[in-house]
Design an enzyme around this catalytic site. Structure first.
Site, PDB file in Angstrom:
ATOM      1  N   TYR A 124       0.823  -1.215   0.000  1.00  9.56           N
ATOM      2  CA  TYR A 124       0.000   0.000   0.000  1.00  9.56           C
ATOM      3  C   TYR A 124       0.855   1.262   0.000  1.00  9.56           C
ATOM      4  CZ  TYR A 124      -4.214  -2.721   0.724  1.00  9.56           C
ATOM      5  OH  TYR A 124      -5.258  -3.582   0.546  1.00  9.56           O
TER       6      TYR A 124
ATOM      7  N   SER B 143       9.175   2.418   5.816  1.00 15.17           N
ATOM      8  CA  SER B 143       8.272   1.704   6.719  1.00 15.17           C
ATOM      9  C   SER B 143       8.200   2.445   8.047  1.00 15.17           C
ATOM     10  CB  SER B 143       8.802   0.291   6.998  1.00 15.17           C
ATOM     11  OG  SER B 143       8.921  -0.434   5.806  1.00 15.17           O
ATOM     12  N   THR B 144       7.096   2.243   8.765  1.00 18.42           N
ATOM     13  CA  THR B 144       6.971   2.835  10.104  1.00 18.42           C
ATOM     14  C   THR B 144       7.670   1.920  11.104  1.00 18.42           C
ATOM     15  OG1 THR B 144       4.849   3.723   9.444  1.00 18.42           O
ATOM     16  CG2 THR B 144       5.335   3.708  11.802  1.00 18.42           C
TER      17      THR B 144
ATOM     18  N   LEU C 139       0.859   8.988   3.878  1.00 18.22           N
ATOM     19  CA  LEU C 139      -0.344   8.843   3.051  1.00 18.22           C
ATOM     20  C   LEU C 139      -1.426   8.117   3.837  1.00 18.22           C
ATOM     21  CD1 LEU C 139      -0.887   5.705   1.971  1.00 18.22           C
ATOM     22  CD2 LEU C 139       1.068   6.217   0.557  1.00 18.22           C
TER      23      LEU C 139
ATOM     24  N   LEU D 272       5.387   7.914  14.530  1.00 19.75           N
ATOM     25  CA  LEU D 272       4.608   7.219  15.553  1.00 19.75           C
ATOM     26  C   LEU D 272       3.713   8.204  16.302  1.00 19.75           C
ATOM     27  CD1 LEU D 272       6.914   4.614  17.338  1.00 19.75           C
ATOM     28  CD2 LEU D 272       5.210   4.227  15.582  1.00 19.75           C
TER      29      LEU D 272
ATOM     30  N   GLY E 257     -14.975   2.959  15.702  1.00 21.96           N
ATOM     31  CA  GLY E 257     -13.562   2.821  16.054  1.00 21.96           C
ATOM     32  C   GLY E 257     -12.659   2.857  14.839  1.00 21.96           C
TER      33      GLY E 257
ATOM     34  N   GLY F 146      -9.425   1.515  12.466  1.00 23.51           N
ATOM     35  CA  GLY F 146      -8.812   0.248  12.064  1.00 23.51           C
ATOM     36  C   GLY F 146      -7.661   0.545  11.141  1.00 23.51           C
TER      37      GLY F 146
ATOM     38  N   CYS G 226      -2.245   0.648  10.409  1.00 23.57           N
ATOM     39  CA  CYS G 226      -1.279   1.524  11.081  1.00 23.57           C
ATOM     40  C   CYS G 226      -1.642   1.923  12.504  1.00 23.57           C
ATOM     41  CB  CYS G 226      -1.067   2.771  10.243  1.00 23.57           C
ATOM     42  SG  CYS G 226      -0.338   2.395   8.653  1.00 23.57           S
TER      43      CYS G 226
ATOM     44  N   PHE H 270     -11.703  -1.203   6.292  1.00 24.49           N
ATOM     45  CA  PHE H 270     -11.571  -0.429   7.531  1.00 24.49           C
ATOM     46  C   PHE H 270     -12.026   1.011   7.358  1.00 24.49           C
ATOM     47  CE2 PHE H 270      -7.483   0.909   5.852  1.00 24.49           C
ATOM     48  CZ  PHE H 270      -7.233   2.134   6.448  1.00 24.49           C
TER      49      PHE H 270
HETATM   50  N1  NAD Z   1      -0.741   1.263   4.587  1.00 23.14           N
HETATM   51  C1  NAD Z   1      -0.640   2.533   4.957  1.00 23.14           C
HETATM   52  O1  NAD Z   1      -1.582   3.320   4.859  1.00 23.14           O
HETATM   53  C2  NAD Z   1       0.658   3.063   5.502  1.00 23.14           C
HETATM   54  C3  NAD Z   1       0.840   4.444   5.612  1.00 23.14           C
HETATM   55  C4  NAD Z   1       2.039   4.920   6.105  1.00 23.14           C
HETATM   56  C5  NAD Z   1       3.024   4.040   6.500  1.00 23.14           C
HETATM   57  N2  NAD Z   1       2.825   2.694   6.410  1.00 23.14           N
HETATM   58  C6  NAD Z   1       3.918   1.807   6.803  1.00 23.14           C
HETATM   59  O2  NAD Z   1       4.594   1.379   5.627  1.00 23.14           O
HETATM   60  C7  NAD Z   1       5.050   0.032   5.769  1.00 23.14           C
HETATM   61  C8  NAD Z   1       4.470  -0.828   4.647  1.00 23.14           C
HETATM   62  O3  NAD Z   1       3.070  -0.843   4.788  1.00 23.14           O
HETATM   63  P1  NAD Z   1       2.126  -1.440   3.653  1.00 23.14           P
HETATM   64  O4  NAD Z   1       0.744  -1.134   4.067  1.00 23.14           O
HETATM   65  O5  NAD Z   1       2.612  -1.004   2.314  1.00 23.14           O
HETATM   66  O6  NAD Z   1       2.438  -3.009   3.826  1.00 23.14           O
HETATM   67  P2  NAD Z   1       2.053  -4.177   2.833  1.00 23.14           P
HETATM   68  O7  NAD Z   1       1.939  -5.402   3.652  1.00 23.14           O
HETATM   69  O8  NAD Z   1       0.904  -3.758   1.971  1.00 23.14           O
HETATM   70  O9  NAD Z   1       3.312  -4.297   1.861  1.00 23.14           O
HETATM   71  C9  NAD Z   1       4.559  -4.731   2.277  1.00 23.14           C
HETATM   72  C10 NAD Z   1       5.143  -5.595   1.164  1.00 23.14           C
HETATM   73  O10 NAD Z   1       6.497  -5.873   1.474  1.00 23.14           O
HETATM   74  C11 NAD Z   1       6.798  -7.158   0.948  1.00 23.14           C
HETATM   75  N3  NAD Z   1       8.037  -7.634   1.567  1.00 23.14           N
HETATM   76  C12 NAD Z   1       8.252  -8.011   2.850  1.00 23.14           C
HETATM   77  N4  NAD Z   1       9.542  -8.352   3.015  1.00 23.14           N
HETATM   78  C13 NAD Z   1      10.155  -8.199   1.821  1.00 23.14           C
HETATM   79  C14 NAD Z   1      11.484  -8.377   1.354  1.00 23.14           C
HETATM   80  N5  NAD Z   1      12.455  -8.770   2.179  1.00 23.14           N
HETATM   81  N6  NAD Z   1      11.745  -8.149   0.059  1.00 23.14           N
HETATM   82  C15 NAD Z   1      10.772  -7.732  -0.785  1.00 23.14           C
HETATM   83  N7  NAD Z   1       9.494  -7.524  -0.403  1.00 23.14           N
HETATM   84  C16 NAD Z   1       9.188  -7.748   0.886  1.00 23.14           C
HETATM   85  C17 NAD Z   1       5.572  -7.968   1.289  1.00 23.14           C
HETATM   86  O11 NAD Z   1       5.481  -9.129   0.472  1.00 23.14           O
HETATM   87  C18 NAD Z   1       4.453  -6.957   1.013  1.00 23.14           C
HETATM   88  O12 NAD Z   1       3.940  -7.091  -0.298  1.00 23.14           O
HETATM   89  C19 NAD Z   1       4.631  -0.400   7.167  1.00 23.14           C
HETATM   90  O13 NAD Z   1       5.695  -0.178   8.039  1.00 23.14           O
HETATM   91  C20 NAD Z   1       3.480   0.539   7.488  1.00 23.14           C
HETATM   92  O14 NAD Z   1       3.340   0.745   8.868  1.00 23.14           O
HETATM   93  C21 NAD Z   1       1.675   2.201   5.891  1.00 23.14           C
END
Ligand code: NAD
Length: 499
Positions: free
Chosen positions: A34, A150-151, A183, A241, A291, A293, A296, A358
């Protein structure tokens, strides 16, 4: 650019660059989720001269990114990907090759809550970050800018630095930056194109400042200079955070007020309006509901409480933990309200669940309040007919059959039907519960719905989006959050303290 002479095996002399390149030309993103997918699509869209390779260990995810049906739903994402894919935006399973070729690497892997060992249920699991760092160290032949997107808990960058330092080839000196993503799912493209701010944390050294400048230049293609904030790495990590904890706190605060409204006859919408018009407070994130969801808020607030405990700050940990507790209370309260109103039993009664993601405009179900409302109703023996515009059937069943949600997955299969339309979902039901604020639920033909439901028909609006007066005029018994609606005194679950 600094150069250094490095003795290679077999006594050959080799020129190796020590510093990072000042200009970003190729980006590798590790993690096509995402964050990785939309963020890199926008970088590719706004920086045509930069090649962006988004990688993932999941072949299925990469196949989807390369297909017409992208793995995630985000308004406007399809058009951006279509424009850039094959031009300067690529999706690949070959993580190592992409790392080798890139001079800037974004780590966008998942950092879920740990489900085992020390910190289980609260700490962030950093195993995917660590694996990514080890891969970067192993395959890189040049110094790179490694960006933690990543967070993560504060000081995670230190672990990445240590792994890189301990494993890199001679002469290589990577720079690690913190660049948390802000985002919001459902508005990711809008947020990325027009961010409130971009945060970049880095080492307070000349090399660190060079890396910060290189990443700032990338964002500088479309983000105004004054919106790019730079700081030290730990402040940047803690800011992410903290921002999520503050946002979650506002939702829990207004939800706590909603319970008081129900008990007193005050109206949470009016209170939120009054409170939010104070310019010091502001009106956003004051919508009461069932609530928060998503992937994050829950995870990051838990992560913050764990961090506080690790730092021996138990009072601070308890303060933030209460935000999670209030969120749990609100989901439970909504399910209890449904049961109490339906004459204290929902066993074998059909209930339509409208919305499972969510929040609206995303197909993401991670930590969705709808899951917990369904769980509680299933425990009471209700039969659920579930509809969501963007979540596929398998995903809903997968969420409800997880061991932490149901002890008896076979029973879930018996009790749950996933429907292709809201009208199918309400067929023959006693009640309808809105669990996600999808706009289309406001536009449904409620007269037709009334005729198709068993009588008396109940509507539980968990997101305060429906026209309650109109629904009551049709003949529904309507319940919502944070306000008492005028109705016969058949059920006032929270109305018995003050009249
Ligand atoms: N989703 C959100 O709205 C959002 C917003 C801000 C920050 N974040 C943070 O960003 C980070 C990612 O979130 P997300 O929602 O994109 O997660 P996600 O689960 O949608 O995507 C993570 C991807 O990383 C891949 N992955 C894991 N280990 C890997 C590796 N070693 N090599 C290659 N690919 C690998 C997984 O297969 C997965 O497809 C998290 O730390 C989250 O807290 C998310």
């Amino acid at each position: 650019m600094k150069v250094v002479l490095v003795f290679q095996p077999k006594n050959t002399l080799h020129l190796e660059t020590m510093s990072i390149e000042k200009k970003v030309r190729k980006i590798c993103c590790i993690g096509a989720g995402y964050v990785g997918g939309p963020t890199c699509s926008i970088i590719a869209y706004k920086c045509p001269e930069i090649q962006v390779m988004v990688t993932d260990v999941s072949q299925e995810r990469i196949n989807q990114w390369n297909s017409d049906k992208l793995p995630i739903y985000e308004p406007d994402l399809d058009d951006i990907v279509k424009e850039c894919r094959g031009r300067n935006l690529f999706f690949s399973i070959d993580v190592e090759q992409a790392i080798k070729e890139a001079n800037l690497i974004l780590i966008s892997v998942n950092t879920p809550t740990k489900t085992y060992g020390m910190g289980k249920g609260r700490a962030a699991d950093l195993k995917y970050i660590e694996l990514a760092a080890r891969t970067i160290a192993r395959v890189s032949d040049q110094s790179k800018i490694v960006v933690e997107k990543s967070t993560v808990p504060v000081k995670a960058a230190e672990s990445i630095i240590n792994i890189l330092k301990a494993n890199v080839k001679p002469g290589i000196r990577h720079q690690v930056l913190s660049n948390p993503e802000f985002l919001s799912e459902g508005t990711a493209i809008r947020d990325l194109l027009n961010p409130d701010r971009v945060l970049i944390g880095g080492e307070q050294s000349p090399d660190g400042q060079e890396a910060i400048a290189a990443l700032s230049d990338v964002y500088g293609h479309w983000v105004k200079k004054e919106k790019i904030i730079t700081m030290n790495t730990w402040s940047s990590e803690l800011s992410k955070l903290s921002a999520n904890a503050f946002l979650a706190q506002r939702i829990s605060s207004i939800n706590a007020i909603s319970a008081i409204c129900e008990a007193t006859g005050a109206d949470v919408t009016e209170v939120a309006h009054a409170v939010g018009t104070d310019t010091r407070i502001g009106s956003k994130f004051l919508q009461a509901g069932i609530g928060f969801g998503g992937s994050c808020f829950v995870k990051d607030v838990l992560n913050l409480t764990y961090l506080c405990e690790s730092l021996n700050l138990p009072e601070v940990a308890a303060y933030w933990q209460q935000i999670i507790d209030m969120n749990e209370y609100q989901k439970r309260r909504f399910a209890d309200q449904i049961v109490k109103c339906m004459f204290n039993t929902v066993s074998n009664k059909k209930i339509a669940i409208l919305g499972f993601s969510f929040k609206k405009n995303t197909g993401d179900t991670r930590e969705s309040p709808a899951i917990y409302v369904c769980k509680y109703l299933l425990e009471e023996g209700a039969k659920l007919q579930i509809y969501d515009p963007k979540v596929n059937h398998d995903q809903i069943m997968w969420e409800l059959m997880k061991p932490e949600i149901s002890e008896n997955p076979e029973r879930v299969k018996e009790l749950v039907e996933i429907c292709d339309s809201p009208y199918h979902a309400i067929e023959g039901t006693h009640a309808l519960a809105v669990c996600t604020e999808w706009d289309e639920f406001k536009e449904l033909d409620y007269k037709t719905i009334y005729n198709k439901m068993l009588k008396p028909p109940f509507i539980f609006d968990g997101r305060l989006i429906l026209d309650h007066k109109m629904l009551q005029e049709i003949g529904f018994h309507v319940e919502t959050i944070g306000k008492r609606l005028s109705r016969p005194p058949v059920c006032r679950p929270y109305a018995n303290s003050v009249q």
